[in-house]
Design a protein around this motif. Structure first.
Motif, mmCIF file in Angstrom:
data_model
loop_
_atom_site.group_PDB
_atom_site.id
_atom_site.type_symbol
_atom_site.label_atom_id
_atom_site.label_comp_id
_atom_site.label_asym_id
_atom_site.label_seq_id
_atom_site.Cartn_x
_atom_site.Cartn_y
_atom_site.Cartn_z
ATOM 1 N N GLU A 112 0.839 -1.207 0.000
ATOM 2 C CA GLU A 112 0.000 0.000 0.000
ATOM 3 C C GLU A 112 0.869 1.251 0.000
ATOM 4 O O GLU A 112 0.593 2.224 -0.702
ATOM 5 C CB GLU A 112 -0.935 0.020 1.215
ATOM 6 C CG GLU A 112 -2.010 -1.044 1.196
ATOM 7 C CD GLU A 112 -1.509 -2.412 1.668
ATOM 8 O OE1 GLU A 112 -0.430 -2.496 2.300
ATOM 9 O OE2 GLU A 112 -2.190 -3.406 1.383
ATOM 10 N N GLY A 113 1.933 1.237 0.800
ATOM 11 C CA GLY A 113 2.844 2.379 0.854
ATOM 12 C C GLY A 113 3.557 2.586 -0.466
ATOM 13 O O GLY A 113 3.730 3.719 -0.926
ATOM 14 N N GLN A 114 3.983 1.487 -1.088
ATOM 15 C CA GLN A 114 4.666 1.584 -2.377
ATOM 16 C C GLN A 114 3.737 2.152 -3.441
ATOM 17 O O GLN A 114 4.131 3.001 -4.245
ATOM 18 C CB GLN A 114 5.188 0.216 -2.795
ATOM 19 C CG GLN A 114 6.284 -0.304 -1.893
ATOM 20 C CD GLN A 114 6.650 -1.744 -2.191
ATOM 21 O OE1 GLN A 114 6.382 -2.246 -3.283
ATOM 22 N NE2 GLN A 114 7.269 -2.403 -1.241
ATOM 23 N N ILE A 134 6.823 8.336 4.086
ATOM 24 C CA ILE A 134 6.939 9.070 2.830
ATOM 25 C C ILE A 134 7.043 10.549 3.187
ATOM 26 O O ILE A 134 6.200 11.074 3.930
ATOM 27 C CB ILE A 134 5.713 8.833 1.927
ATOM 28 C CG1 ILE A 134 5.574 7.341 1.593
ATOM 29 C CG2 ILE A 134 5.814 9.657 0.657
ATOM 30 C CD1 ILE A 134 4.288 6.981 0.871
ATOM 31 N N VAL A 135 8.071 11.219 2.669
ATOM 32 C CA VAL A 135 8.261 12.645 2.935
ATOM 33 C C VAL A 135 8.082 13.396 1.625
ATOM 34 O O VAL A 135 8.767 13.125 0.640
ATOM 35 C CB VAL A 135 9.661 12.920 3.526
ATOM 36 C CG1 VAL A 135 9.837 14.406 3.791
ATOM 37 C CG2 VAL A 135 9.873 12.115 4.798
ATOM 38 N N PRO A 144 2.915 4.936 8.006
ATOM 39 C CA PRO A 144 2.083 3.739 7.847
ATOM 40 C C PRO A 144 0.885 3.818 8.773
ATOM 41 O O PRO A 144 1.011 4.385 9.854
ATOM 42 C CB PRO A 144 3.017 2.596 8.242
ATOM 43 C CG PRO A 144 4.396 3.144 8.105
ATOM 44 C CD PRO A 144 4.290 4.615 8.375
ATOM 45 N N PRO A 145 -0.265 3.350 8.395
ATOM 46 C CA PRO A 145 -0.620 2.530 7.222
ATOM 47 C C PRO A 145 -1.013 3.345 5.996
ATOM 48 O O PRO A 145 -1.766 2.859 5.157
ATOM 49 C CB PRO A 145 -1.779 1.695 7.737
ATOM 50 C CG PRO A 145 -2.467 2.555 8.738
ATOM 51 C CD PRO A 145 -1.362 3.373 9.375
ATOM 52 N N TYR A 146 -0.535 4.591 5.879
ATOM 53 C CA TYR A 146 -0.678 5.403 4.671
ATOM 54 C C TYR A 146 -2.119 5.775 4.346
ATOM 55 O O TYR A 146 -2.531 5.772 3.197
ATOM 56 C CB TYR A 146 -0.010 4.713 3.469
ATOM 57 C CG TYR A 146 1.388 4.248 3.777
ATOM 58 C CD1 TYR A 146 2.435 5.152 3.890
ATOM 59 C CD2 TYR A 146 1.662 2.891 3.985
ATOM 60 C CE1 TYR A 146 3.715 4.728 4.198
ATOM 61 C CE2 TYR A 146 2.943 2.467 4.289
ATOM 62 C CZ TYR A 146 3.962 3.383 4.396
ATOM 63 O OH TYR A 146 5.227 2.956 4.698
ATOM 64 N N LYS A 147 -2.885 6.105 5.373
ATOM 65 C CA LYS A 147 -4.269 6.565 5.191
ATOM 66 C C LYS A 147 -4.300 8.089 5.340
ATOM 67 O O LYS A 147 -3.299 8.726 5.668
ATOM 68 C CB LYS A 147 -5.197 5.909 6.223
ATOM 69 C CG LYS A 147 -5.191 4.387 6.167
ATOM 70 C CD LYS A 147 -5.744 3.868 4.874
ATOM 71 C CE LYS A 147 -5.739 2.354 4.843
ATOM 72 N NZ LYS A 147 -5.885 1.814 3.531
ATOM 73 N N LYS A 169 -7.410 11.175 -3.213
ATOM 74 C CA LYS A 169 -7.750 10.689 -4.556
ATOM 75 C C LYS A 169 -7.219 9.270 -4.767
ATOM 76 O O LYS A 169 -7.919 8.408 -5.308
ATOM 77 C CB LYS A 169 -7.187 11.622 -5.629
ATOM 78 C CG LYS A 169 -7.547 11.190 -7.036
ATOM 79 C CD LYS A 169 -6.949 12.107 -8.063
ATOM 80 C CE LYS A 169 -7.306 11.775 -9.486
ATOM 81 N NZ LYS A 169 -7.363 10.407 -9.868
ATOM 82 N N HIS A 170 -5.999 9.007 -4.315
ATOM 83 C CA HIS A 170 -5.417 7.673 -4.455
ATOM 84 C C HIS A 170 -6.262 6.634 -3.713
ATOM 85 O O HIS A 170 -6.523 5.553 -4.244
ATOM 86 C CB HIS A 170 -3.975 7.660 -3.931
ATOM 87 C CG HIS A 170 -3.387 6.292 -3.852
ATOM 88 N ND1 HIS A 170 -3.015 5.576 -4.964
ATOM 89 C CD2 HIS A 170 -3.146 5.485 -2.792
ATOM 90 C CE1 HIS A 170 -2.552 4.400 -4.590
ATOM 91 N NE2 HIS A 170 -2.615 4.315 -3.277
ATOM 92 N N ILE A 171 -6.697 6.965 -2.511
ATOM 93 C CA ILE A 171 -7.509 6.026 -1.719
ATOM 94 C C ILE A 171 -8.842 5.763 -2.414
ATOM 95 O O ILE A 171 -9.285 4.616 -2.516
ATOM 96 C CB ILE A 171 -7.708 6.567 -0.281
ATOM 97 C CG1 ILE A 171 -6.367 6.525 0.460
ATOM 98 C CG2 ILE A 171 -8.760 5.774 0.465
ATOM 99 C CD1 ILE A 171 -6.363 7.244 1.801
ATOM 100 N N LYS A 172 -9.469 6.813 -2.946
ATOM 101 C CA LYS A 172 -10.739 6.641 -3.659
ATOM 102 C C LYS A 172 -10.555 5.801 -4.928
ATOM 103 O O LYS A 172 -11.355 4.907 -5.217
ATOM 104 C CB LYS A 172 -11.340 8.005 -4.028
ATOM 105 C CG LYS A 172 -11.957 8.733 -2.868
ATOM 106 C CD LYS A 172 -12.537 10.063 -3.307
ATOM 107 C CE LYS A 172 -13.130 10.819 -2.145
ATOM 108 N NZ LYS A 172 -13.628 12.146 -2.538
ATOM 109 N N ASP A 173 -9.499 6.097 -5.690
ATOM 110 C CA ASP A 173 -9.238 5.346 -6.919
ATOM 111 C C ASP A 173 -8.965 3.879 -6.627
ATOM 112 O O ASP A 173 -9.434 2.986 -7.338
ATOM 113 C CB ASP A 173 -8.053 5.956 -7.686
ATOM 114 C CG ASP A 173 -8.370 7.317 -8.274
ATOM 115 O OD1 ASP A 173 -9.564 7.700 -8.299
ATOM 116 O OD2 ASP A 173 -7.421 8.003 -8.717
ATOM 117 N N THR A 174 -8.198 3.614 -5.569
ATOM 118 C CA THR A 174 -7.886 2.241 -5.186
ATOM 119 C C THR A 174 -9.148 1.493 -4.778
ATOM 120 O O THR A 174 -9.359 0.346 -5.172
ATOM 121 C CB THR A 174 -6.858 2.216 -4.033
ATOM 122 O OG1 THR A 174 -5.685 2.918 -4.455
ATOM 123 C CG2 THR A 174 -6.481 0.808 -3.639
ATOM 124 N N ALA A 175 -10.014 2.149 -3.991
ATOM 125 C CA ALA A 175 -11.266 1.521 -3.561
ATOM 126 C C ALA A 175 -12.170 1.233 -4.756
ATOM 127 O O ALA A 175 -12.789 0.161 -4.838
ATOM 128 C CB ALA A 175 -11.977 2.413 -2.552
#
Length: 196
Positions: A112-114, A134-135, A144-147, A169-175
């Protein structure tokens, strides 16, 4: 190899049959007579008119080559030289991006982080790993857990707000992608049950 020329003019249309009996026809983008490598631009296999397929053909491994349409050079000028500085910069950027990805693998970062790192790096170049964090822009940290709740930084800065939007946006696209995959699996299972 019938019909092989010593030179193929850029813009000419050439058809060839590969050693796998695949026929390729397209416009000549480049030709190297020393290595007998031919680069052809063909219509996109995806059917999209805005895209093209590019094939690199080793003429030593083709059974037939035919020039369908010859284009004579309009001037005696040599072809334009490549912008080596721009190409070198592009190669350097790609190498740096690959190094960052390898660094995430070495740090034992979750998939998920990657994936989030890759999604952010597509739009923001100032991104790095600090352990498993991630910086971004040196000011925003995603742990982590990157939410969304794991985005840390000064909430009043434009950088923080922008990174938060990218993560959201990434979380929505992944879902949405996961939901689509689940629906496809259910449809496949239903089709299998119907055919049995």
């Amino acid at each position: 190899m019938a019909g092989v020329s010593d030179w193929f003019s850029i813009g000419s249309t050439v058809a060839c049959k590969t050693c796998y009996n695949k026929e390729i026809e397209g416009e000549v983008l480049a030709f190297d007579p020393q290595t007998k490598m031919l680069i052809l631009k063909c219509p996109s296999s995806s059917g999209r008119l805005s895209l093209n397929d590019v094939h690199i053909v080793n003429l030593s491994l083709v059974s037939d080559v035919q020039v369908k349409r010859e284009v004579s050079p309009t001037s005696n000028e040599p072809p334009q030289s490549l912008n080596l500085e721009r190409l070198t910069k592009r190669v350097r950027n790609h190498i740096e991006e690959k190094r960052r990805l390898v660094k995430s693998l070495q740090a034992g970062v979750s998939p998920e982080g990657q994936k989030l790192f890759i999604a952010i790096s597509k739009t923001i170049q100032n991104i790095a790993w600090n352990g498993q964090n991630i910086v971004v822009f040196n000011d925003v940290t995603i742990k982590p857990p990157y939410k969304l709740d794991n985005v840390h930084g000064d909430e009043n800065t434009p950088a923080y707000k922008h990174v938060r939007k990218v993560v959201e946006k990434h979380i929505k696209d992944t879902a949405a992608l996961e939901l689509q995959q689940q629906q496809q699996q259910q449809e496949q299972q239903q089709q299998q049950q119907q055919t049995q």
